[in-house]
Design a protein around this motif. Structure first.
Motif, PDB file in Angstrom:
ATOM      1  N   ALA A   1       0.136   0.881   2.910  1.00  0.00           N
ATOM      2  CA  ALA A   1       1.333   0.565   2.136  1.00  0.00           C
ATOM      3  C   ALA A   1       1.870   1.796   1.418  1.00  0.00           C
ATOM      4  O   ALA A   1       3.088   2.014   1.358  1.00  0.00           O
ATOM      5  N   ALA A   2       0.960   2.619   0.874  1.00  0.00           N
ATOM      6  CA  ALA A   2       1.400   3.843   0.196  1.00  0.00           C
ATOM      7  C   ALA A   2       2.186   4.724   1.148  1.00  0.00           C
ATOM      8  O   ALA A   2       3.242   5.270   0.803  1.00  0.00           O
ATOM      9  N   GLY A   3       1.669   4.864   2.375  1.00  0.00           N
ATOM     10  CA  GLY A   3       2.375   5.664   3.366  1.00  0.00           C
ATOM     11  C   GLY A   3       3.691   5.054   3.772  1.00  0.00           C
ATOM     12  O   GLY A   3       4.688   5.764   3.985  1.00  0.00           O
ATOM     13  N   GLU A   4       3.748   3.719   3.859  1.00  0.00           N
ATOM     14  CA  GLU A   4       4.989   3.038   4.239  1.00  0.00           C
ATOM     15  C   GLU A   4       6.060   3.209   3.176  1.00  0.00           C
ATOM     16  O   GLU A   4       7.232   3.452   3.467  1.00  0.00           O
ATOM     17  N   TRP A   5       5.665   3.080   1.907  1.00  0.00           N
ATOM     18  CA  TRP A   5       6.638   3.266   0.825  1.00  0.00           C
ATOM     19  C   TRP A   5       7.149   4.711   0.804  1.00  0.00           C
ATOM     20  O   TRP A   5       8.344   4.958   0.604  1.00  0.00           O
ATOM     21  N   ALA A   6       6.246   5.666   1.005  1.00  0.00           N
ATOM     22  CA  ALA A   6       6.649   7.075   1.019  1.00  0.00           C
ATOM     23  C   ALA A   6       7.623   7.343   2.160  1.00  0.00           C
ATOM     24  O   ALA A   6       8.668   7.991   1.964  1.00  0.00           O
ATOM     25  N   PHE A   7       7.302   6.849   3.352  1.00  0.00           N
ATOM     26  CA  PHE A   7       8.177   7.071   4.496  1.00  0.00           C
ATOM     27  C   PHE A   7       9.532   6.410   4.281  1.00  0.00           C
ATOM     28  O   PHE A   7      10.578   6.987   4.604  1.00  0.00           O
ATOM     29  N   ALA A   8       9.535   5.196   3.715  1.00  0.00           N
ATOM     30  CA  ALA A   8      10.794   4.498   3.469  1.00  0.00           C
ATOM     31  C   ALA A   8      11.677   5.284   2.508  1.00  0.00           C
ATOM     32  O   ALA A   8      12.894   5.393   2.705  1.00  0.00           O
ATOM     33  N   GLU A   9      11.074   5.853   1.473  1.00  0.00           N
ATOM     34  CA  GLU A   9      11.875   6.613   0.513  1.00  0.00           C
ATOM     35  C   GLU A   9      12.399   7.905   1.137  1.00  0.00           C
ATOM     36  O   GLU A   9      13.567   8.264   0.949  1.00  0.00           O
ATOM     37  N   PHE A  10      11.548   8.602   1.876  1.00  0.00           N
ATOM     38  CA  PHE A  10      11.996   9.847   2.497  1.00  0.00           C
ATOM     39  C   PHE A  10      13.137   9.573   3.477  1.00  0.00           C
ATOM     40  O   PHE A  10      14.141  10.287   3.486  1.00  0.00           O
ATOM     41  N   GLU A  11      12.996   8.547   4.282  1.00  0.00           N
ATOM     42  CA  GLU A  11      14.047   8.200   5.248  1.00  0.00           C
ATOM     43  C   GLU A  11      15.344   7.849   4.536  1.00  0.00           C
ATOM     44  O   GLU A  11      16.435   8.255   4.965  1.00  0.00           O
TER      45      GLU A  11
END
Length: 277
Positions: A130-140
């Motif tokens: 989830a941490a990685g998913e939130w990070a990727f979502a914000e970067f995108e």
């Protein structure tokens, strides 16, 4: 841009006898560790240091939260002037419960079914995912917003659960949040116009911020910059997108009305919906 471009001399550039190595509060720049797709939009800003021989020096914590911490780092080749970056690091399973409602992620897909199941169960592995998913979502979201001309920090790169982005502030002092700067008179009206412009830009992109408020807006010397985008909602796939949009509008217009500006939330909401569809 008022982001700081200056840095300190990290070492003696005239010493060639012993190869320089990062100190206790430093690391080698992670720019070369990531792929081009994990870097910000081209052309990269002139102020950004991309040299392989640069160090990242930790300068302290800017903000701590339940889901992430923002650190200030300086990226510089030893002996040269570098740039200041904000490093947003999403917390792992030991520290964060990722409390955001699943309503934010409605319509998002996790390609790996094992990871999706782990996230649903909220297991330790699932929280790491989830941490990685939130990070990727914000970067995108930052990349798309930057390309669309929205006032967001330039997204430098993403590496796992860490996003590096443009530091918004002067010297080593972060720009205040709008709720802290409390503009009045003409400056208040100018700030509101910029806030509306940000909302309109998101609407035309088919996006809803989802957590829009004076707490997530920086006042960079009169230039309003929106931050904290991990929960950004794609209106085309999330059935609650208009509910989130209405809440965003009410939150921000209520603050401006309390400051003495006449802002009509329903009129603004209707205009944004029209631009979105």
């Amino acid at each position: 841009m008022s982001s700081v471009r200056t840095g300190t001399h990290l070492s003696n550039p005239d010493s060639d006898a012993v190869p320089l190595q990062p100190g206790a509060d430093q690391r080698w720049s992670t720019w070369t560790e990531v792929t081009p797709t994990q870097r910000g939009p081209r052309p990269h800003p002139d102020w950004l240091v991309t040299a392989a021989g640069a160090f990242d020096t930790e300068l302290g914590v800017v903000k701590s939260g339940k889901e992430a911490e923002v650190h200030l780092i300086e990226r510089a080749v030893p002996g040269t002037t570098g740039c200041l970056l904000a490093a947003k690091r999403f917390l792992g399973s030991q520290h964060s419960d990722f409390h955001r409602s699943s309503a934010y992620t409605e319509g998002r897909e996790v390609r790996d079914s094992r990871e999706a199941r782990a996230m649903k169960r909220k297991s330790s592995f699932g929280r790491i995912v989830a941490a990685g998913e939130w990070a990727f979502a914000e970067f995108e979201a930052l990349v798309k917003a930057w390309k669309a001309g929205v006032a967001v920090p330039y997204p430098v790169q993403i590496n796992g659960t860490e996003i590096l982005m443009e530091f918004i502030g002067e010297d080593r002092v972060a720009a205040p949040r709008l709720v802290q700067s409390r503009p009045t008179g003409v400056k208040l009206a100018e700030a509101y116009d910029q806030v509306v412009s940000i909302l309109e830009s998101f609407a035309r992109m088919g996006y809803v911020h989802g957590d829009f408020s004076p707490y997530n807006l920086l006042d960079d010397g009169g230039r309003i910059v929106v931050i904290d985008l991990p929960q950004v909602i794609d209106a085309a796939v999330n059935p609650m997108s208009l509910d989130f949009l209405h809440r965003d509008v009410v939150n921000v217009t209520t603050w401006f009305n309390r400051r003495g500006l006449d802002a009509d939330p329903e009129a603004l909401f209707a205009d944004l919906v029209a631009q979105m569809w």
